[in-house]
Enzyme design. Structure first.
Site, PDB file in Angstrom:
ATOM      1  N   ASP A   1       0.840  -1.201   0.000  1.00  9.12           N
ATOM      2  CA  ASP A   1       0.000   0.000   0.000  1.00  9.12           C
ATOM      3  C   ASP A   1       0.883   1.261   0.000  1.00  9.12           C
ATOM      4  OD1 ASP A   1      -2.456   1.174  -0.047  1.00  9.12           O
ATOM      5  OD2 ASP A   1      -2.869   0.948   2.094  1.00  9.12           O
ATOM      6  N   HIS A   2       0.372   2.328  -0.582  1.00  3.34           N
ATOM      7  CA  HIS A   2       1.039   3.647  -0.610  1.00  3.34           C
ATOM      8  C   HIS A   2       2.566   3.603  -0.580  1.00  3.34           C
ATOM      9  CE1 HIS A   2      -2.716   5.703  -0.591  1.00  3.34           C
ATOM     10  NE2 HIS A   2      -3.118   4.919   0.382  1.00  3.34           N
TER      11      HIS A   2
ATOM     12  N   GLU B   1      -2.352   6.595  -8.455  1.00  5.95           N
ATOM     13  CA  GLU B   1      -3.275   7.444  -7.692  1.00  5.95           C
ATOM     14  C   GLU B   1      -3.204   8.885  -8.171  1.00  5.95           C
ATOM     15  OE1 GLU B   1      -3.254   6.546  -3.501  1.00  5.95           O
ATOM     16  OE2 GLU B   1      -3.756   8.610  -2.996  1.00  5.95           O
TER      17      GLU B   1
ATOM     18  N   THR C   1      -8.361   2.452   9.264  1.00  4.37           N
ATOM     19  CA  THR C   1      -8.565   3.114  10.561  1.00  4.37           C
ATOM     20  C   THR C   1      -9.562   2.364  11.442  1.00  4.37           C
ATOM     21  OG1 THR C   1      -8.187   5.173   9.371  1.00  4.37           O
ATOM     22  CG2 THR C   1      -8.944   5.369  11.643  1.00  4.37           C
TER      23      THR C   1
ATOM     24  N   GLY D   1      -8.121   8.106   7.054  1.00  2.00           N
ATOM     25  CA  GLY D   1      -8.356   8.415   8.464  1.00  2.00           C
ATOM     26  C   GLY D   1      -9.822   8.675   8.753  1.00  2.00           C
TER      27      GLY D   1
HETATM   28 ZN   LIG Z   1      -4.920   4.520   1.052  1.00  2.00          ZN
END
Ligand SMILES: [Zn+2]
Length: 289
Positions: free
Chosen positions: A80-81, A134, A240, A182
């Site tokens: 991820d990211h 992205e 989250t 978040g």
């Molecule tokens: Zn993400």
């Protein structure tokens, strides 16, 4: 042999979404795996750069590989990211199924140029690896935020999505459609929910013609999630909500057994608490299966 590509093609046909759950430790991974086994649906386990740093890049790959061997249902691993090519290459070499190459903070042209380069490099390491790009602004940090960031100007346009996908060759696109990383305090307390721009999702899908990922799914209105899947979202990220459940479960395990020091007697409370969240999200993403 299961592949993420195949699982994504299935979701396009059946209009369900694959749940993506971030893990930074064995408690979270155990909870995700247990839910997957119960519901018999494919899942993606995600580890961001920070989560990979803690658990180990090759170690999380080995853990997921061993679970996959014991499962009759596909479990995939996503980096991820990932913000640099070096970290993406490291994950690809360790055997990850997918990489989110995230240069969304850079100007569009630069993001296009470097993402294209990353797609080419990663496919030479593993031709079956899926690369997600992205664009737009969905904020950072799968944590509890005091204030809502203004993301309205960073929404992805359908034209931009089409141009990005065509120019970079990414397999999957992560757009900004009202989602955000978040949760706000009010969301954790259940007083407010995130709302999505469903029309925009449908237009982006139509323009880009690739699988779409919804990042920052925690705290989103259930009905909006159902509509987003119908409009073309194929993967939904939940992080989250799991972290909140992890903490609550851990606190419960400690407070119920104030003198206990045995990890395998304390941590099952955290596993159970996280599992409840994963279970209910997977049910929703898979049409209440
Ligand atoms: Zn993400």
């Amino acid at each position: 042999m299961h592949s993420l590509q195949h699982a994504l093609e299935q979701t396009q046909k059946t209009r369900v979404a694959i749940g993506h759950f971030n893990v930074g430790d064995w408690v979270l991974l155990k909870a995700v795996f247990a839910s997957e086994q119960e519901l018999k649906v494919p899942v993606v386990v995600g580890a961001s750069e920070g989560e990979r740093e803690f658990i180990g890049v090759r170690q999380i790959a080995a853990l997921v590989r061993s679970l996959r061997e014991e499962s009759d249902c596909p479990i995939f691993l996503n980096a991820d990211h990932t913000h640099s090519l070096a970290k993406a290459v490291e994950a690809a070499k360790a055997g990850f199924d997918a990489i989110v190459f995230d240069l969304s903070a850079l100007p569009f042209e630069q993001n296009v140029r470097q993402t294209k380069e990353a797609v080419e490099t990663l496919k030479t390491i593993n031709s079956a690896i899926l690369v997600e790009g992205e664009i737009g602004d969905i904020g950072t940090g799968s944590e509890i935020h005091e204030e809502a960031p203004d993301l309205s100007r960073g929404l992805t346009s359908p034209a931009e999505a089409k141009q990005f996908v065509e120019a970079t060759g990414v397999d999957i696109l992560a757009p900004a459609v009202g989602n955000m990383h978040g949760m706000l305090k009010s969301m954790v307390q259940g007083q407010t929910r995130k709302r999505l721009d469903i029309q925009r999702i449908a237009e982006i899908k139509n323009a880009a013609q690739v699988p779409l990922t919804l990042h920052g799914g925690s705290g989103t209105d259930d009905e909006d999630l159902r509509k987003a899947i119908a409009a073309g979202i194929n993967i939904i990220h939940i992080n989250t909500e799991l972290r909140v459940a992890w903490r609550h479960g851990l606190e419960e395990g400690l407070s119920k057994q104030p003198n206990e020091v045995v990890p395998y007697k304390i941590l099952p409370f955290a596993v159970e608490s996280v599992k409840e969240v994963v279970h209910s999200r997977l049910k929703l993403f898979n049409g209440n299966k």
